[in-house]
Scaffold this motif. Sequence first.
Motif, short mmCIF file in Angstrom:
data_model
loop_
_atom_site.label_atom_id
_atom_site.label_comp_id
_atom_site.label_asym_id
_atom_site.label_seq_id
_atom_site.Cartn_x
_atom_site.Cartn_y
_atom_site.Cartn_z
N MET A 207 -102.73 68.81 -7.01
CA MET A 207 -102.71 70.20 -7.43
C MET A 207 -103.98 70.59 -8.19
O MET A 207 -104.47 71.71 -8.05
CB MET A 207 -101.48 70.48 -8.31
CG MET A 207 -100.15 70.34 -7.57
SD MET A 207 -98.74 70.77 -8.61
CE MET A 207 -99.08 72.49 -8.95
N ASP A 213 -100.80 73.19 -3.09
CA ASP A 213 -99.69 73.79 -3.83
C ASP A 213 -98.66 72.71 -4.15
O ASP A 213 -98.79 71.56 -3.75
CB ASP A 213 -99.06 74.94 -3.03
CG ASP A 213 -98.60 74.49 -1.66
OD1 ASP A 213 -98.39 73.25 -1.47
OD2 ASP A 213 -98.45 75.32 -0.75
N GLU A 216 -96.87 71.03 -1.00
CA GLU A 216 -97.78 70.21 -0.18
C GLU A 216 -98.17 68.93 -0.93
O GLU A 216 -98.20 67.85 -0.33
CB GLU A 216 -99.04 71.01 0.15
CG GLU A 216 -100.00 70.26 1.07
CD GLU A 216 -101.25 71.08 1.36
OE1 GLU A 216 -102.09 70.59 2.15
OE2 GLU A 216 -101.37 72.19 0.81
#
Length: 677
Positions: A207, A213, A216
């Motif tokens: 991240m 995000d 993901e």
Amino acid sequence: MKIKDVSVLIVVIMIVVMMIVPLPTLLLDFLLIFNICISLLILLVAMSTKEPLEFSIFPTAILITTLFRLALNVSTTRSILSHADGGAVIETFGSFVIGGNAVIGFVVFLILVVIQFLVITKGSERVAEVAARFTLDAMPGKQMSIDADMNAGLISEQDARLRRRKIEQEADFYGSMDGASKFVKGDAIAGIIILIINVIGGFIIGMTIHGMDFAEAASTFTLLSVGDGLVSQVPALLISTATGITVTRAASDGNLGTDIIQQIFNYPKLLFIVAGMMFLLGLFTPIGLFLTLPVAGILAFSAYSIQRTVRKDEMAATLETVDNDEEDIRSPEKVIGLLQLDKLELEIGYGLIPLADQKQGGDILDRIVMIRRQFAIELGLVIPTIRIRDNLQLPPNQYVLKFRGSKIAQGEIYLDHFLAMSQDSSEQELEGIQVIEPAFGLPATWVNLESKQKAELLGYMLVDPPSVIATHLTEVLKRYAFELLGREETKELVDNLKETHPNLVDELVPNLMGIGEIQKVLRNLLREQISIRDLPTIFETLADYALYTKEPKVLTEYIRQSLTRQITEQFAENGTIHVLTAGSTLEKGISDSIQQTESGTYYLSMDPQLVRKITEELQEQISRVVRAGGQPIFLTSPSIRMYLKQLVDKIMPTVPVLAYTELEPEIEIQSIGVVNI
């Protein structure tokens, strides 16, 4: 160093380098596959060995493979967190093996860890610990069993050394496995910690650094971390299984597969019972015959096949035994084998068999071991193995000691009796079997258990039957010790001395003396009960005087003078020695009779009348000392010592004859008689 030695060093160094230097994903894929192959190979080797010592480097292999896996974990973690890519192998385990579902992968990973950590590793660790402890506790008993087998003639001294070495290796192996199992346990714990670090660290790095995000980052790094964990835990599970197989294997004649087939399927009738149970299970339960009938059929057919194979093997073994027996009868080699003579053998009547049976409390084998050790310490001579055989032709309570097939001593003992002896002829006689004690020729009585207490109260010395045999054997072997020293035994003594004194041996052998000449000198010493344990001093003396003479008797006299401290300690008591001295007339009579041959050797040429006169005088003096309860020892000048010994041997060979130069100056000499003619 050899290439294979260098290669192992390079591999260990490269493993350490892997933890520091980043590796490309293609190389990581290759190393991960290689890790799985090595683990699978170790598992197959552990299954194929017949006993643990055949895979003695296994503890070290566990350490190296564990270090290799941890180095791979470091490298894959660096690649996953740096590039969000662990390579094709990790991606395959993360997507194909667990179906791309991180939760399923995490559960599978935990199951593998639990199986490895709580089941296999913990069990292997406990087995290795117990095996190491019991192996150490059993070492003394196993070593005594080896000594007993060697003395019984079941194994040779070389076989005994190999078996002792194997026992030591077993203790070292199980001790190492006890420690090595901790590596596997620590590896499982490290796998869990590394997975958690990868998931949490990957989620944060994904991240913050890679701009992913939440969903993901969670999906990518969780799948990669679980895949990495599975890639590491599969080889670890294989190594753990190999560890468990190795430490739980008992001694056998085959590998794991052979043992399982032979032992589990060795009872075909039980397979028929299992087949019947499977059939009934399908017949009376909702499972149905569709599933159970094929299994029952396979088991029943296997049981029938095994039974038929067993019958064929038994018939073939019977025919082979008959053929071998007939071949043995016709074989000339079997007859030639009968010509081999044991150097020493102890034959016992059937009534004395319990003495040689350890199950019945017999300890004669242990006593023979102690006799051999006593000879090595006292005389410096390793006597050959004494083979014990039962002889039905002997009276039940008789034993016979043979040297090269010829009888040199015999005796008769009675089990459940004690031999009572006393030096005081005035003591009350005992009821029992009146005999002559075999070792020293003293009058004695065999008394039963009821008369034992009475004999003790009367002051008799009681000896149990095994001690009677052991004492008799010791005295007889001392008398024949010089005959036990052959050229082969002399060569072994020389080789043993060469390990610690190479220059001394090289100077003497073969430049100055041969093995046969050294044997004659050592035999002369043993003939008079002089220990040859101090071989360095003996060889130093031989090296000094062999330049001037090769006559064994003369060299023996030089050696005796070099062993003054040893001879003094052997015959003196409390700094004093009581001796019979040779008078001037006796010394002159012997000196005048010494002649020299053309070859340079010396011998005693004496008038028979003079020999008879000297012998009578020696006999009278020896008998006087013996009647007084003393030990007759003659002391004379060095020049006639060996010739006086020849005359004394005709009367009593066990009487020592010493020279003045063979005693320490500070010893106190007390004369108890003078022999003159």
